[in-house]
Write a protein that holds these residues in place. Structure first.
Motif, PDB file in Angstrom:
ATOM      1  N   PHE A 198       7.606  -1.668   9.176  1.00  0.00           N
ATOM      2  CA  PHE A 198       7.438  -0.864  10.402  1.00  0.00           C
ATOM      3  C   PHE A 198       7.641   0.619  10.087  1.00  0.00           C
ATOM      4  CE2 PHE A 198       8.094  -4.836  12.803  1.00  0.00           C
ATOM      5  CZ  PHE A 198       7.228  -4.653  13.864  1.00  0.00           C
ATOM      6  N   ALA A 199       8.676   0.921   9.280  1.00  0.00           N
ATOM      7  CA  ALA A 199       8.972   2.322   8.947  1.00  0.00           C
ATOM      8  C   ALA A 199       7.810   2.935   8.156  1.00  0.00           C
ATOM      9  CB  ALA A 199      10.263   2.402   8.134  1.00  0.00           C
ATOM     10  N   LEU A 200       7.321   2.210   7.167  1.00  0.00           N
ATOM     11  CA  LEU A 200       6.246   2.747   6.321  1.00  0.00           C
ATOM     12  C   LEU A 200       4.969   2.947   7.117  1.00  0.00           C
ATOM     13  CD1 LEU A 200       7.007   0.600   3.154  1.00  0.00           C
ATOM     14  CD2 LEU A 200       7.139   3.086   3.294  1.00  0.00           C
ATOM     15  N   PHE A 202      16.067  12.003   1.250  1.00  0.00           N
ATOM     16  CA  PHE A 202      16.717  10.927   2.010  1.00  0.00           C
ATOM     17  C   PHE A 202      16.427   9.570   1.379  1.00  0.00           C
ATOM     18  CE2 PHE A 202      16.231  14.374   5.001  1.00  0.00           C
ATOM     19  CZ  PHE A 202      17.372  14.317   5.780  1.00  0.00           C
ATOM     20  N   ILE A 203      17.487   8.827   1.085  1.00  0.00           N
ATOM     21  CA  ILE A 203      17.320   7.425   0.687  1.00  0.00           C
ATOM     22  C   ILE A 203      17.717   6.575   1.892  1.00  0.00           C
ATOM     23  CG2 ILE A 203      18.119   5.581  -0.839  1.00  0.00           C
ATOM     24  CD1 ILE A 203      18.484   7.583  -3.011  1.00  0.00           C
ATOM     25  N   ASN A 209       0.806  -1.235   0.000  1.00  0.00           N
ATOM     26  CA  ASN A 209       0.000   0.000   0.000  1.00  0.00           C
ATOM     27  C   ASN A 209       0.833   1.275   0.000  1.00  0.00           C
ATOM     28  OD1 ASN A 209      -2.227  -1.546   0.035  1.00  0.00           O
ATOM     29  ND2 ASN A 209      -2.724  -1.240   2.200  1.00  0.00           N
ATOM     30  N   ASN A 210       2.133   1.139   0.139  1.00  0.00           N
ATOM     31  CA  ASN A 210       2.980   2.332   0.202  1.00  0.00           C
ATOM     32  C   ASN A 210       4.069   2.290  -0.859  1.00  0.00           C
ATOM     33  OD1 ASN A 210       2.227   3.994   2.750  1.00  0.00           O
ATOM     34  ND2 ASN A 210       2.055   1.839   3.340  1.00  0.00           N
ATOM     35  N   SER A 211       3.701   1.756  -2.009  1.00  0.00           N
ATOM     36  CA  SER A 211       4.736   1.503  -3.014  1.00  0.00           C
ATOM     37  C   SER A 211       5.368   2.794  -3.556  1.00  0.00           C
ATOM     38  CB  SER A 211       4.171   0.658  -4.158  1.00  0.00           C
ATOM     39  OG  SER A 211       3.040   1.300  -4.673  1.00  0.00           O
ATOM     40  N   GLU A 212       4.746   3.942  -3.315  1.00  0.00           N
ATOM     41  CA  GLU A 212       5.372   5.175  -3.815  1.00  0.00           C
ATOM     42  C   GLU A 212       6.616   5.559  -2.995  1.00  0.00           C
ATOM     43  OE1 GLU A 212       2.458   5.217  -2.054  1.00  0.00           O
ATOM     44  OE2 GLU A 212       1.955   7.244  -1.374  1.00  0.00           O
ATOM     45  N   TYR A 213       6.742   4.972  -1.812  1.00  0.00           N
ATOM     46  CA  TYR A 213       7.892   5.290  -0.943  1.00  0.00           C
ATOM     47  C   TYR A 213       8.949   4.209  -0.927  1.00  0.00           C
ATOM     48  CZ  TYR A 213       4.953   8.812   1.144  1.00  0.00           C
ATOM     49  OH  TYR A 213       4.161   9.906   1.345  1.00  0.00           O
ATOM     50  N   TYR A 214       8.803   3.215  -1.804  1.00  0.00           N
ATOM     51  CA  TYR A 214       9.510   1.990  -1.535  1.00  0.00           C
ATOM     52  C   TYR A 214       9.939   1.321  -2.833  1.00  0.00           C
ATOM     53  CZ  TYR A 214       9.298  -3.025  -0.271  1.00  0.00           C
ATOM     54  OH  TYR A 214       9.549  -4.344  -0.121  1.00  0.00           O
ATOM     55  N   VAL A 215      11.207   0.894  -2.902  1.00  0.00           N
ATOM     56  CA  VAL A 215      11.705   0.130  -4.056  1.00  0.00           C
ATOM     57  C   VAL A 215      12.270  -1.181  -3.537  1.00  0.00           C
ATOM     58  CG1 VAL A 215      13.335   0.073  -5.984  1.00  0.00           C
ATOM     59  CG2 VAL A 215      12.362   2.246  -5.283  1.00  0.00           C
ATOM     60  N   VAL A 219      11.426  11.089   1.290  1.00  0.00           N
ATOM     61  CA  VAL A 219      12.075   9.841   1.725  1.00  0.00           C
ATOM     62  C   VAL A 219      11.770   8.743   0.725  1.00  0.00           C
ATOM     63  CG1 VAL A 219      12.301   8.087   3.527  1.00  0.00           C
ATOM     64  CG2 VAL A 219      11.629  10.372   4.156  1.00  0.00           C
ATOM     65  N   LEU A 220      12.808   7.968   0.380  1.00  0.00           N
ATOM     66  CA  LEU A 220      12.595   6.755  -0.408  1.00  0.00           C
ATOM     67  C   LEU A 220      13.278   5.597   0.323  1.00  0.00           C
ATOM     68  CD1 LEU A 220      11.465   5.563  -3.112  1.00  0.00           C
ATOM     69  CD2 LEU A 220      13.801   5.796  -4.001  1.00  0.00           C
ATOM     70  N   PHE A 221      12.518   4.573   0.638  1.00  0.00           N
ATOM     71  CA  PHE A 221      13.073   3.380   1.280  1.00  0.00           C
ATOM     72  C   PHE A 221      13.452   2.381   0.193  1.00  0.00           C
ATOM     73  CE2 PHE A 221      10.412   5.190   4.622  1.00  0.00           C
ATOM     74  CZ  PHE A 221      11.278   5.142   5.697  1.00  0.00           C
TER      75      PHE A 221
END
Ligand code: SAM
Length: 212
Positions: free
Chosen positions: A76-78, A64-65, A15-21, A89-91
């Motif tokens: 947990f972070a997301l 921030f990456i 559900n948070n794919s915009e913040y996450y690769v 932020v990009l995780f």
């Protein structure tokens, strides 16, 4: 420490794919787009994200990456930013070793290593994120004047890491054996909160890339 999978983990990641690769998608345009923005900072081994989330809130103009190889830690972070969207932020869910190649065209202001795993056995020392081979990789992706900042609770890891600096091209700015945590360009991490609570002195070094 290896985190147990939670039933909600995958849903939060999806559900948070915009913040996450994810590491299967390191060529994703999301990573290159993000890296092409202005000022860039990297945290390696971000855990559950406390540090990077606080820093991203404090410094909205910095991008921030946060790299972390355990997807559950990133879940947990997301979850923490679900109600408090941050667009800087990009995780990235991968082992940092796979990411260097993708970052060669970009220059970072700062690389943060917070409470990195100590890998205490001699034969495991090479896996330390402060090992000389890693320092050479960080040097390549830092801009001139850029800094590597390392914090740790662990005396053996920290002392060895100070020794590794002697083989590196970095210039030492400061080495502190009882860091008070009051630098505004910093934030407390989950491990730091735990070790400060136990009264363990926090060690920190800051080193700088200077063009020779
Ligand atoms: C001891 S924890 C510290 C977490 C967090 N920085 C803190 O201070 O609360 C170290 C974290 O680094 C991650 N890690 C270790 N080696 C890594 C690597 N090569 N690439 C990405 N993450 C790594 C681990 O999965 C773990 O979550």
């Amino acid at each position: 420490m290896r985190l147990k999978n939670r039933p909600w983990g995958k849903t939060v990641l999806d559900n948070n794919s915009e913040y996450y690769v994810h590491d299967t998608n390191l060529d994703d345009v999301k990573l290159t787009d993000f890296c092409s923005r202005g000022s860039l900072v990297l945290e390696i081994g971000a855990g559950k994200g406390d540090f990077v989330i606080t820093m991203a809130q404090k410094y909205p103009d910095i991008n921030f990456i946060a790299v972390e190889m355990q997807s559950m830690a990133l879940a947990f972070a997301l979850r923490k930013i679900q109600d408090n969207k941050l667009n800087n932020v990009l995780f990235v869910n991968c082992d940092m070793h796979f990411l260097f190649e993708k970052l060669q065209d970009y220059k970072f202001e700062t690389i943060f290593l917070n409470f990195s795993d100590p890998w205490p056995k001699k034969r495991q020392n090479k896996r330390r994120l402060t090992y000389p081979t890693m320092l050479n990789e960080y040097y390549k992706i830092l801009k001139n004047g850029g800094k590597l900042i390392f914090k740790s609770d662990n005396d053996v890891l920290f002392n060895d890491s100070v020794e590794y600096l002697k083989e590196s091209p970095f210039k030492v700015e400061s080495i502190v054996y009882d860091y008070d945590g009051n630098d505004p360009y910093d934030a407390q991490t989950e491990y730091e909160t735990k070790f400060r609570g136990l009264g363990t002195p926090i060690k920190r070094y800051i080193v700088v890339k200077e063009e020779k």
